[in-house]
Write an enzyme that holds these catalytic residues in place. Sequence first.
Site, PDB file in Angstrom:
ATOM      1  N   MET A 166      43.812 -29.532 -38.613  1.00  0.00           N
ATOM      2  CA  MET A 166      43.323 -29.990 -39.751  1.00  0.00           C
ATOM      3  C   MET A 166      44.134 -30.736 -40.364  1.00  0.00           C
ATOM      4  O   MET A 166      43.735 -31.689 -41.009  1.00  0.00           O
ATOM      5  CB  MET A 166      42.950 -28.485 -40.734  1.00  0.00           C
ATOM      6  CG  MET A 166      42.076 -27.680 -40.272  1.00  0.00           C
ATOM      7  SD  MET A 166      40.430 -28.220 -40.377  1.00  0.00           S
ATOM      8  CE  MET A 166      40.199 -28.255 -42.093  1.00  0.00           C
ATOM      9  N   LEU A 216      49.705 -25.162 -43.009  1.00  0.00           N
ATOM     10  CA  LEU A 216      50.412 -24.563 -41.917  1.00  0.00           C
ATOM     11  C   LEU A 216      49.653 -23.475 -41.535  1.00  0.00           C
ATOM     12  O   LEU A 216      48.652 -22.962 -42.205  1.00  0.00           O
ATOM     13  CB  LEU A 216      51.826 -24.228 -42.625  1.00  0.00           C
ATOM     14  CG  LEU A 216      52.528 -25.314 -43.218  1.00  0.00           C
ATOM     15  CD1 LEU A 216      53.681 -24.906 -43.922  1.00  0.00           C
ATOM     16  CD2 LEU A 216      53.295 -25.968 -41.880  1.00  0.00           C
ATOM     17  N   LYS A 225      38.620 -18.446 -50.435  1.00  0.00           N
ATOM     18  CA  LYS A 225      38.716 -18.553 -49.182  1.00  0.00           C
ATOM     19  C   LYS A 225      38.761 -17.584 -48.431  1.00  0.00           C
ATOM     20  O   LYS A 225      38.041 -17.459 -47.321  1.00  0.00           O
ATOM     21  CB  LYS A 225      39.962 -19.604 -48.990  1.00  0.00           C
ATOM     22  CG  LYS A 225      40.390 -19.792 -47.560  1.00  0.00           C
ATOM     23  CD  LYS A 225      39.536 -20.896 -46.994  1.00  0.00           C
ATOM     24  CE  LYS A 225      39.721 -21.106 -45.531  1.00  0.00           C
ATOM     25  NZ  LYS A 225      38.742 -21.922 -44.944  1.00  0.00           N
ATOM     26  N   ASN A 231      35.366 -16.231 -48.156  1.00  0.00           N
ATOM     27  CA  ASN A 231      34.461 -17.366 -47.369  1.00  0.00           C
ATOM     28  C   ASN A 231      34.592 -16.946 -46.037  1.00  0.00           C
ATOM     29  O   ASN A 231      33.786 -16.958 -45.220  1.00  0.00           O
ATOM     30  CB  ASN A 231      34.839 -18.822 -47.793  1.00  0.00           C
ATOM     31  CG  ASN A 231      34.265 -19.812 -47.022  1.00  0.00           C
ATOM     32  OD1 ASN A 231      33.077 -20.061 -47.467  1.00  0.00           O
ATOM     33  ND2 ASN A 231      34.827 -20.418 -46.019  1.00  0.00           N
ATOM     34  N   ASN A 232      36.049 -16.777 -45.614  1.00  0.00           N
ATOM     35  CA  ASN A 232      36.395 -16.832 -44.053  1.00  0.00           C
ATOM     36  C   ASN A 232      35.690 -15.342 -43.552  1.00  0.00           C
ATOM     37  O   ASN A 232      35.560 -15.200 -42.320  1.00  0.00           O
ATOM     38  CB  ASN A 232      37.721 -16.854 -43.925  1.00  0.00           C
ATOM     39  CG  ASN A 232      37.926 -18.470 -43.736  1.00  0.00           C
ATOM     40  OD1 ASN A 232      36.977 -19.254 -44.226  1.00  0.00           O
ATOM     41  ND2 ASN A 232      38.908 -19.073 -42.885  1.00  0.00           N
ATOM     42  N   MET A 280      33.005 -13.997 -44.385  1.00  0.00           N
ATOM     43  CA  MET A 280      31.723 -13.826 -43.781  1.00  0.00           C
ATOM     44  C   MET A 280      31.628 -14.771 -42.629  1.00  0.00           C
ATOM     45  O   MET A 280      30.861 -14.601 -41.729  1.00  0.00           O
ATOM     46  CB  MET A 280      30.817 -14.816 -45.141  1.00  0.00           C
ATOM     47  CG  MET A 280      31.039 -13.903 -46.423  1.00  0.00           C
ATOM     48  SD  MET A 280      30.022 -14.312 -47.779  1.00  0.00           S
ATOM     49  CE  MET A 280      28.396 -14.335 -46.901  1.00  0.00           C
ATOM     50  N   LYS A 296      44.013 -13.940 -37.803  1.00  0.00           N
ATOM     51  CA  LYS A 296      44.760 -14.088 -39.086  1.00  0.00           C
ATOM     52  C   LYS A 296      43.973 -13.633 -40.333  1.00  0.00           C
ATOM     53  O   LYS A 296      44.222 -13.035 -41.051  1.00  0.00           O
ATOM     54  CB  LYS A 296      45.547 -15.323 -39.084  1.00  0.00           C
ATOM     55  CG  LYS A 296      46.924 -15.273 -40.077  1.00  0.00           C
ATOM     56  CD  LYS A 296      46.452 -16.813 -41.300  1.00  0.00           C
ATOM     57  CE  LYS A 296      45.835 -17.812 -40.626  1.00  0.00           C
ATOM     58  NZ  LYS A 296      45.459 -18.896 -41.781  1.00  0.00           N
TER      59      LYS A 296
HETATM   60  P1  NAD Z   1      47.188 -25.635 -36.450  1.00  0.00           P
HETATM   61  O1  NAD Z   1      47.956 -24.509 -35.722  1.00  0.00           O
HETATM   62  O2  NAD Z   1      46.488 -26.623 -35.400  1.00  0.00           O
HETATM   63  O3  NAD Z   1      48.459 -26.731 -37.200  1.00  0.00           O
HETATM   64  C1  NAD Z   1      49.558 -26.038 -37.895  1.00  0.00           C
HETATM   65  C2  NAD Z   1      50.542 -27.151 -37.832  1.00  0.00           C
HETATM   66  O4  NAD Z   1      51.566 -26.561 -38.563  1.00  0.00           O
HETATM   67  C3  NAD Z   1      51.219 -27.290 -36.187  1.00  0.00           C
HETATM   68  O5  NAD Z   1      51.048 -28.900 -36.032  1.00  0.00           O
HETATM   69  C4  NAD Z   1      52.391 -26.910 -36.420  1.00  0.00           C
HETATM   70  O6  NAD Z   1      53.410 -27.662 -35.632  1.00  0.00           O
HETATM   71  C5  NAD Z   1      52.789 -27.036 -38.044  1.00  0.00           C
HETATM   72  N1  NAD Z   1      54.024 -26.481 -38.372  1.00  0.00           N
HETATM   73  C6  NAD Z   1      54.227 -24.926 -38.083  1.00  0.00           C
HETATM   74  N2  NAD Z   1      55.242 -24.552 -38.572  1.00  0.00           N
HETATM   75  C7  NAD Z   1      55.919 -25.551 -39.159  1.00  0.00           C
HETATM   76  C8  NAD Z   1      57.099 -25.559 -40.125  1.00  0.00           C
HETATM   77  N3  NAD Z   1      57.714 -24.840 -40.327  1.00  0.00           N
HETATM   78  N4  NAD Z   1      57.350 -26.930 -40.508  1.00  0.00           N
HETATM   79  C9  NAD Z   1      56.357 -27.902 -40.195  1.00  0.00           C
HETATM   80  N5  NAD Z   1      55.369 -28.079 -39.409  1.00  0.00           N
HETATM   81  C10 NAD Z   1      55.146 -26.700 -38.917  1.00  0.00           C
HETATM   82  O7  NAD Z   1      46.497 -25.084 -37.484  1.00  0.00           O
HETATM   83  P2  NAD Z   1      45.122 -25.855 -38.367  1.00  0.00           P
HETATM   84  O8  NAD Z   1      43.819 -25.520 -37.431  1.00  0.00           O
HETATM   85  O9  NAD Z   1      45.303 -27.183 -38.512  1.00  0.00           O
HETATM   86  O10 NAD Z   1      45.130 -24.753 -39.592  1.00  0.00           O
HETATM   87  C11 NAD Z   1      45.945 -24.818 -40.488  1.00  0.00           C
HETATM   88  C12 NAD Z   1      45.613 -23.995 -41.729  1.00  0.00           C
HETATM   89  O11 NAD Z   1      44.099 -24.187 -42.207  1.00  0.00           O
HETATM   90  C13 NAD Z   1      45.564 -22.531 -41.227  1.00  0.00           C
HETATM   91  O12 NAD Z   1      46.140 -21.635 -42.373  1.00  0.00           O
HETATM   92  C14 NAD Z   1      44.027 -22.367 -40.941  1.00  0.00           C
HETATM   93  O13 NAD Z   1      43.641 -21.039 -41.137  1.00  0.00           O
HETATM   94  C15 NAD Z   1      43.315 -23.224 -42.009  1.00  0.00           C
HETATM   95  N6  NAD Z   1      42.069 -23.888 -41.683  1.00  0.00           N
HETATM   96  C16 NAD Z   1      41.674 -23.969 -40.571  1.00  0.00           C
HETATM   97  C17 NAD Z   1      40.519 -24.811 -40.309  1.00  0.00           C
HETATM   98  C18 NAD Z   1      40.112 -24.990 -38.921  1.00  0.00           C
HETATM   99  O14 NAD Z   1      38.936 -25.292 -38.711  1.00  0.00           O
HETATM  100  N7  NAD Z   1      40.892 -25.435 -38.021  1.00  0.00           N
HETATM  101  C19 NAD Z   1      39.685 -24.789 -41.248  1.00  0.00           C
HETATM  102  C20 NAD Z   1      40.124 -24.862 -42.527  1.00  0.00           C
HETATM  103  C21 NAD Z   1      41.139 -24.120 -42.836  1.00  0.00           C
END
Ligand code: NAD
Length: 317
Positions: free
Chosen positions: A31, A84, A190, A193-194, A196, A259
């Site tokens: 994301m 994150l 959120k 939302n999630n 559901m 999660k």
């Molecule tokens: P992801 O696992 O792809 O990305 C997380 C990133 O954080 C990774 O690049 C990782 O290297 C980095 N990271 C972890 N620890 C770190 C640290 N200490 N310092 C710096 N970087 C660090 O996850 P994502 O899919 O991008 O999701 C991110 C957040 O958004 C989550 O909370 C997720 O629940 C939420 N989210 C995801 C989606 C989706 O469709 N993927 C949609 C909405 C919300």
Amino acid sequence: MSRPSASNTDTLSPSEGAQHMNIGFIGLGRMGLSLARSLVSKGEVVHVFDLNVDAVEKLEAQGARRAESVADVCQNADIIFTMLPGPKQVKEVALGTGGIIENLRSSSIYIDMSTVDVDTVDVLFQAFTAKNFIFGDAPVGRLAAHADKGESLFMLGIASEHLAKVEPILYKMGTTVYHCGKAGDGTRTKLINNMMVLCYCQINSEALVLAQSLGLDLNNTFNVLTSTTASNGQLKEKWPNKVLKGDLSPGFDLALGYKDISLASNAGASSQVALPVCDAAKNVFRMALASGKAGQDTSCLTDFWAEVNDCPKPRLK
Ligand code: NAD
């Protein structure tokens, strides 16, 4: 939930007249990379950091400024976003040694966009406001595919007096901002939302495996289900582009889904609200993870139930 008059259409340009701010972005995963890229593509100065150097370099090549640490981001930015995986990483980056709270400049703003639990967002709010920093949360709605196109939705929680500074920047990453209330109310929204969304993952999967087992033409069934009130956004927008065409790359990783449904289940437990379907879905996610599906898109639940029931994996032709 209040809804600012200029915050819910694709046609308005709420950024007009906004004061320019240097932006920091920490967390460039599925994301974060797309959201930060949207900012860069709109001409913003964005200082980026991730533990994964490849992601930082990828965005640097597209015009972002590479930061070497969280502190480096803080020293260069007026507003910092984190995206994150979950509560543990957010607390580490925001409150840990060398973290945001130790390095934020006095007039800067910190917005967490990750999906975390209520306790974490409340702890962040207390810690940052105790030091006179501005804090808000803006978790992200819609699919990763929407983030790729700059079409995300943000559930913004922040004191109203700070809206004018934050909203214009969110509009450079997405099309829709809902002001859900004070800091922390974005996260609360959120979680619901999630809850559901993730229950639909299970319902869709059961339905499609049953359709397959009854020998139905899946294309017909899919057309019917998406044309009646049985439909839902996951089935309509995500399933045909992921599991039903055999693409299980995440989108939204099953582990992140577990999660999030656990966060909703815990919120129910701590507020003494019974959530029978949510809790059942949480266990399904646990079972699918245990079967080795971590790293796959949440729509892999459909394949999981096909395997459990010894039936062919549902696919559209
Ligand atoms: P992801 O696992 O792809 O990305 C997380 C990133 O954080 C990774 O690049 C990782 O290297 C980095 N990271 C972890 N620890 C770190 C640290 N200490 N310092 C710096 N970087 C660090 O996850 P994502 O899919 O991008 O999701 C991110 C957040 O958004 C989550 O909370 C997720 O629940 C939420 N989210 C995801 C989606 C989706 O469709 N993927 C949609 C909405 C919300």
